[in-house]
Structures are given as structure tokens and as C-alpha cells.
Design an enzyme around this catalytic site. Structure first.
Site, PDB file in Angstrom:
ATOM      1  N   ARG A  99       0.847  -1.188   0.000  1.00 29.18           N
ATOM      2  CA  ARG A  99       0.000   0.000   0.000  1.00 29.18           C
ATOM      3  C   ARG A  99       0.882   1.236   0.000  1.00 29.18           C
ATOM      4  O   ARG A  99       1.896   1.269   0.712  1.00 29.18           O
ATOM      5  CB  ARG A  99      -0.873   0.063   1.276  1.00 29.18           C
ATOM      6  CG  ARG A  99      -1.847  -1.069   1.426  1.00 29.18           C
ATOM      7  CD  ARG A  99      -3.023  -0.976   0.507  1.00 29.18           C
ATOM      8  NE  ARG A  99      -3.694   0.315   0.545  1.00 29.18           N
ATOM      9  CZ  ARG A  99      -4.498   0.752  -0.432  1.00 29.18           C
ATOM     10  NH1 ARG A  99      -4.703   0.019  -1.499  1.00 29.18           N
ATOM     11  NH2 ARG A  99      -5.088   1.920  -0.325  1.00 29.18           N
ATOM     12  N   ILE A 100       0.491   2.225  -0.788  1.00 27.45           N
ATOM     13  CA  ILE A 100       1.197   3.503  -0.748  1.00 27.45           C
ATOM     14  C   ILE A 100       0.686   4.266   0.468  1.00 27.45           C
ATOM     15  O   ILE A 100      -0.524   4.363   0.682  1.00 27.45           O
ATOM     16  CB  ILE A 100       0.955   4.294  -2.052  1.00 27.45           C
ATOM     17  CG1 ILE A 100       1.626   3.554  -3.217  1.00 27.45           C
ATOM     18  CG2 ILE A 100       1.473   5.716  -1.928  1.00 27.45           C
ATOM     19  CD1 ILE A 100       1.324   4.133  -4.583  1.00 27.45           C
ATOM     20  N   HIS A 117      12.624  -3.346  -0.238  1.00 29.06           N
ATOM     21  CA  HIS A 117      12.199  -3.260  -1.628  1.00 29.06           C
ATOM     22  C   HIS A 117      13.105  -4.165  -2.462  1.00 29.06           C
ATOM     23  O   HIS A 117      14.333  -4.092  -2.352  1.00 29.06           O
ATOM     24  CB  HIS A 117      12.279  -1.813  -2.116  1.00 29.06           C
ATOM     25  CG  HIS A 117      11.829  -1.664  -3.535  1.00 29.06           C
ATOM     26  ND1 HIS A 117      10.493  -1.715  -3.890  1.00 29.06           N
ATOM     27  CD2 HIS A 117      12.524  -1.527  -4.690  1.00 29.06           C
ATOM     28  CE1 HIS A 117      10.396  -1.599  -5.207  1.00 29.06           C
ATOM     29  NE2 HIS A 117      11.605  -1.480  -5.713  1.00 29.06           N
TER      30      HIS A 117
HETATM   31  C1  GAR Z   1       9.271  -9.172  -0.872  1.00 33.33           C
HETATM   32  O1  GAR Z   1      10.027  -9.581  -1.974  1.00 33.33           O
HETATM   33  C2  GAR Z   1       9.418  -7.682  -0.638  1.00 33.33           C
HETATM   34  O2  GAR Z   1      10.698  -7.197  -0.919  1.00 33.33           O
HETATM   35  C3  GAR Z   1       8.409  -7.149  -1.632  1.00 33.33           C
HETATM   36  O3  GAR Z   1       7.316  -8.011  -1.534  1.00 33.33           O
HETATM   37  C4  GAR Z   1       7.779  -9.308  -1.163  1.00 33.33           C
HETATM   38  C5  GAR Z   1       7.009  -9.750   0.056  1.00 33.33           C
HETATM   39  O4  GAR Z   1       7.309 -11.076   0.385  1.00 33.33           O
HETATM   40  N1  GAR Z   1       8.059  -5.799  -1.332  1.00 33.33           N
HETATM   41  C6  GAR Z   1       7.737  -4.905  -2.261  1.00 33.33           C
HETATM   42  O5  GAR Z   1       7.688  -5.165  -3.442  1.00 33.33           O
HETATM   43  C7  GAR Z   1       7.408  -3.525  -1.729  1.00 33.33           C
HETATM   44  N2  GAR Z   1       7.551  -2.528  -2.745  1.00 33.33           N
HETATM   45  P1  GAR Z   1       6.935 -11.652   1.816  1.00 33.33           P
HETATM   46  O6  GAR Z   1       5.463 -11.316   2.056  1.00 33.33           O
HETATM   47  O7  GAR Z   1       7.150 -13.118   1.679  1.00 33.33           O
HETATM   48  O8  GAR Z   1       7.828 -11.003   2.823  1.00 33.33           O
END
Ligand code: GAR
Length: 194
Positions: A99-100, A117
Site C-alpha cells: 500500500r502507498i 524493496h
Molecule cells: C518481498 O520480496 C518484498 O521485498 C516485496 O514483496 C515481497 C514480500 O514477500 N516488497 C515490495 O515489493 C514492496 N515494494 P513476503 O510477504 O514473503 O515477505
């Protein structure tokens, strides 16, 4: 005790890595800190099951039930602030929270709001980072832990890890290689902050 509140939207593998590290390294003893709550904007987020099993408070705030981004963020802050005290300001950890956040929310937790990220910022803010890295012909990709500022996927960098991009990589194989590094650097970066 300093409380850490983790926000998730999905599987929560980064959240689980942080919780496991906090247990293994005894953050309560070493840093006077604990993962106190996991909040998700999706009731179906797999990570909620793990958090509950660990005896961590969980809360679901469905963003679709709020009229505006501001209303959602105000409700979110209301939950987070249950874990906040002037003596021990809560640390807010975004772990796959898709979410932003509004500038007001970011300002409220300035200096104690961190994000992970899956790219080597400032390259590839936003979505589909792995495919974009492959399409650009990047030889290396990676992950960034950073302080959150009002601009999406910007802010002072706390930690990064680099992985190679292999010739036959797909977005999925690259994502898996990056995720392994995420699980190592996010707990380490948070321990550093504590
Ligand atoms: C992770 O790769 C995280 O870096 C990314 O979502 C994934 C969540 O995985 N976050 C973003 O893209 C934020 N911009 P998880 O739920 O298994 O931790």
C-alpha cells in the site's frame, strides 16, 4: 520494552524471518525489543497464520472498507499507536506491505518507519522489479532496506544485498534468489536500528 509492528499484505516470509531472528538472538534481552503485532490489509495474508502461531497480536484492516487513503492510514495509525509509548517509540516495519502510504502517515513515524524493496534502489522503484531488471539486461540485482520518506521507494538506505542475474533467469527465479537475501539483511538492518 520497545515494540516492533510489522505490516504485511501477503506471505509474510520477511516478517517470519524477522520474528525467527528476534527469537534466536533474544532481541528482548539484547535490544529490549519485541515483535508485538502484525497488521495486514488483507485477511487472506498467509503471514497472519504464522504470526498467530507465534503468539503475536494480529489485526486485519481491509483498505477496501475505507473511503480514502487518509481514512485507512488514520485507522492504521490508531492500531499501531496501541504499541507506542513516549519512552519506547514503536518501530514500524513494512514487509511486503503493498500500500502507498500518505505523507501524513510517513511524517508521523518519521525515522522509525522502514521498508524492504526487491531492487537495488534507486534503480527500479515500484512494481515488477525483477522483470524490469532482466529486461534492462542488468547483470546484478538485489534488495534494499531503507527508511521510508514520502516519495515511493525512496529514503536513506540502511542495507543492500546483491545477487547475480543469470542468463536463464525468469522473474520468478530471480525473485527467489533475491528473497533469500531479503531474509538475511532485513533482520540484520532492524537489529542495527535497535
Ligand atoms: C518481498 O520480496 C518484498 O521485498 C516485496 O514483496 C515481497 C514480500 O514477500 N516488497 C515490495 O515489493 C514492496 N515494494 P513476503 O510477504 O514473503 O515477505
Amino acid at each position: 520494552m520497545k515494540n516492533i509492528v510489522i505490516l504485511i499484505s501477503g506471505g509474510g516470509s520477511n516478517m517470519a524471518a524477522i520474528v525467527r531472528t528476534a527469537q534466536r538472538e533474544d532481541w528482548a534481552q539484547r535490544h529490549g525489543a519485541q515483535v508485538a503485532a502484525v497488521i495486514s490489509n488483507k485477511g487472506t495474508a498467509g503471514g497472519l497464520v504464522f504470526a498467530k502461531e507465534q503468539g503475536i497480536d494480529t489485526e486485519v484492516l481491509d483498505h477496501k472498507e475505507f473511503a480514502s487513503r487518509e481514512d485507512f492510514d488514520a485507522a492504521l495509525a490508531g492500531v499501531i499507536d496501541r504499541y507506542d509509548t513516549p519512552q519506547a517509540p514503536v518501530l514500524v516495519v513494512l514487509a511486503g506491505f503493498m500500500r502507498i502510504l500518505t505523507p501524513g502517515f510517513v511524517e508521523r513515524y518519521a525515522g522509525r518507519l522502514v521498508n524492504i524493496h526487491p531492487s537495488l534502489l534507486p534503480a527500479f522503484p515500484g512494481l515488477h522489479t525483477h522483470q524490469r531488471a532482466i529486461d534492462a539486461g542488468c547483470k546484478f540485482a538485489g534488495v534494499t532496506v531503507h527508511q521510508v520518506t514520502a516519495e515511493l521507494d525512496h529514503g536513506p538506505i540502511l542495507a543492500q544485498a546483491v545477487v547475480p542475474v543469470l542468463l536463464d533467469d525468469t522473474a520468478d527465479t530471480l525473485a527467489a534468489r533475491v528473497l533469500t537475501q531479503e531474509h538475511l539483511i532485513y533482520p540484520k538492518a532492524i537489529a542495527g536500528l535497535l
